[in-house]
Motif scaffolding. Structure first.
Motif: not given
Length: 408
Positions: A263, A361-362
Motif C-alpha cells: 500500500r 484506500y489506494t
C-alpha cells in the motif's frame, strides 16, 4: 503431559489457587510441589525428564545451549524487537517497571517477549510468543505522565521456557538459540538491497544509514534483521521473521514480503511524516514522538478534514502540542544526530497502513494515521485529542462518510 510447559502451567495454577485460599507460595515452591505430586524428587529432575521426552518425540526448533537462565522480562504489545537494533520503549505496567529495576540492579539484561494479543494487560506464558530476545538496558528515565522511557539494544534471540510474575516483577526463563552457520547469500542480499530501496521510497521510510550498512556488512543474519526492523508489517508477520532462525531462510522470507503488493503512502502523508521529523529536529529532540506526528497531522489535508468533521478545536490542539513539545520534552534534547521515530511512532505508522487496507484506500493517508493513533492511550497526543473534541468514534463516523480519503 507433553513437556515442561505443562508442568509450569500446573505450578502456576496451583499457586493461584492457593493464593485464593490465603496460602502464599513462591514460584519455585510451586514447582517443587508439582514435582512431588508427580512422584519426582524435585523440579530439576522433573524438568530433565520432560526435556528428554520432548527430544524423543519432536524435533527442536534449533540447536539450543544447555543452560537455561532466568531474566527480568518485559512483555511488548505492538513491537517485535530484533538483535543489533536500539529501541526506545515507553513502559507503564508496574510489573514491567519492577523487572527493569531488577535488571538495572543486575547485569542490565532483560528478556523482551512479544505478546500474542496487544489487549492482554497481565500476560502469562501462554500469552507471549516462544521466541524473544535478550536486550541490554542503556537508559531508564521517568516521564511526567507516570510512565518510563527505557532505551534498549537487542543482543540475541532466545527461546522462552517460562514467563510469569514473581515478587511483583515479570521474569522469564530462557535459553539461547543457535542460528547455525550462515550460507553464502550474496545474490539474495544484492536483490534485497535493490528491492528495499524501492520499498523505502514507496513507504516514505527515512533510513540514512542503511545503504552504508549494506556496503560494509556481509552477514546474512544481520542484514535480514536490519531490514526486518524497518519493514512495515503486521505483528504476526514480523514475529515470523524473528522466529525464522536460519539466516538465509529469513532473507528469503523478507524477499517474498518485499515482493508483495504494498500500500503506497500518499504524497500528503509522506510530507506529513517529514514534517513530524522536522518538528523534532528543529527542537534538537533525540526522538520524534507521537506529539510531533500529531502536530504535523494538523496541517495534513486528510487528517485535518477528519478532525474538523469532529468539530475539533485545532488552534487549541496546536497550542497544547507546541507547549508540550517545548516544555515537557527538554529531557530528550541532544546536540548531535537527527531525530529517530519512537517505537510508538512506528507502531502508528504500521497501523495506518493496515487501516488503509481495511478501508480499501489506494494509499495510506493522514486520516489513517489519525485513527492509528487512538490505541496509544497512554500518550499525551491521545489525551490532547480527547481534550479538544476528537474521539475514535467520531473520527470513524467521519471516515465512513468519506471524509479523509486522499484529496490529491
Amino acid at each position: 503431559m507433553r513437556d515442561f510447559r505443562d508442568a509450569k502451567a500446573m505450578a502456576q495454577t496451583l499457586r493461584e489457587s492457593l493464593t485464593g485460599k490465603a496460602v502464599t507460595v513462591s514460584h519455585s515452591e510451586s514447582l517443587e510441589l508439582v514435582s512431588r505430586m508427580l512422584g519426582v524428587a524435585d523440579w530439576n529432575t522433573l524438568s530433565a525428564l520432560l526435556h528428554a521426552e520432548r527430544r524423543d518425540t519432536a524435533a527442536p526448533i534449533a540447536r539450543l545451549k544447555t543452560t537455561t537462565a532466568l531474566y527480568p522480562a518485559v512483555p511488548l504489545r505492538d513491537l517485535v524487537p530484533f538483535p543489533n537494533a536500539t529501541y526506545p520503549m515507553f513502559v507503564g505496567r508496574e510489573s514491567s517497571f519492577q523487572a527493569l529495576n531488577q535488571a538495572f540492579d543486575g547485569a542490565r539484561e532483560v528478556v523482551l517477549a512479544v505478546q500474542r494479543e496487544a489487549g492482554v494487560d497481565d500476560p502469562r506464558f501462554a500469552d507471549v510468543y516462544e521466541i524473544g530476545i535478550v536486550a541490554q538496558l542503556l537508559e531508564l528515565e521517568p516521564l511526567a505522565d507516570g510512565t518510563f522511557r527505557v532505551l534498549t539494544r537487542g543482543l540475541r534471540r532466545v527461546e522462552l521456557r517460562s514467563f510469569a510474575t514473581e515478587s511483583a516483577a515479570y521474569w522469564a526463563e530462557a535459553v539461547d538459540v543457535s542460528e547455525g552457520v550462515a550460507r553464502n547469500a550474496r545474490d539474495l542480499i544484492r536483490r534485497i538491497y535493490q528491492r528495499f530501496q524501492d520499498y523505502t521510497a514507496v513507504h516514505g521510510i527515512i533510513v540514512p544509514d542503511i545503504w552504508l550498512f549494506f556496503d560494509q556488512t556481509r552477514d546474512p543474519g544481520q542484514i535480514a534483521d536490519t531490514v526486518a526492523t524497518r519493514m512495515k508489517l503486521p505483528i504476526k508477520d514480523k514475529y515470523e521473521l524473528l522466529a525464522t532462525l536460519d539466516p538465509a531462510k529469513r532473507l528469503e522470507r523478507i524477499e517474498a514480503l518485499l515482493d508483495l503488493p504494498q500500500r503506497p503512502v500518499s504524497a500528503n502523508y509522506a510530507t506529513t511524516i517529514r514534517k513530524a521529523l522536522n518538528h523534532a529536529d528543529r527542537r534538537h529532540h533525540q526522538y520524534a514522538t507521537l506529539e510531533h506526528l500529531l502536530l504535523a497531522l494538523i496541517d495534513d489535508a486528510e487528517a485535518s478534514a477528519v478532525m474538523r468533521a469532529c468539530d475539533a478545536d485545532l488552534a487549541g490542539l496546536r497550542q497544547g502540542l507546541v507547549q508540550y513539545l517545548d516544555d515537557d520534552l527538554k529531557h530528550i534534547v541532544t546536540e548531535v544526530g537527527s531525530a529517530e521515530p519512537t517505537a510508538a511512532f512506528n507502531r502508528v505508522d504500521q497501523r495506518a497502513a493496515l487501516h488503509a487496507q481495511e478501508m480499501g484506500y489506494t494509499a495510506v493517508t493522514g486520516a489513517n494515521a489519525l485513527i492509528a493513533l487512538f490505541p496509544e492511550t497512554r500518550s499525551p497526543a491521545a489525551r490532547l485529542l480527547a481534550e479538544h473534541g476528537v474521539s475514535r468514534g467520531r473520527a470513524d463516523k467521519a471516515i465512513a462518510r468519506g471524509v479523509g480519503k486522499e484529496m490529491g
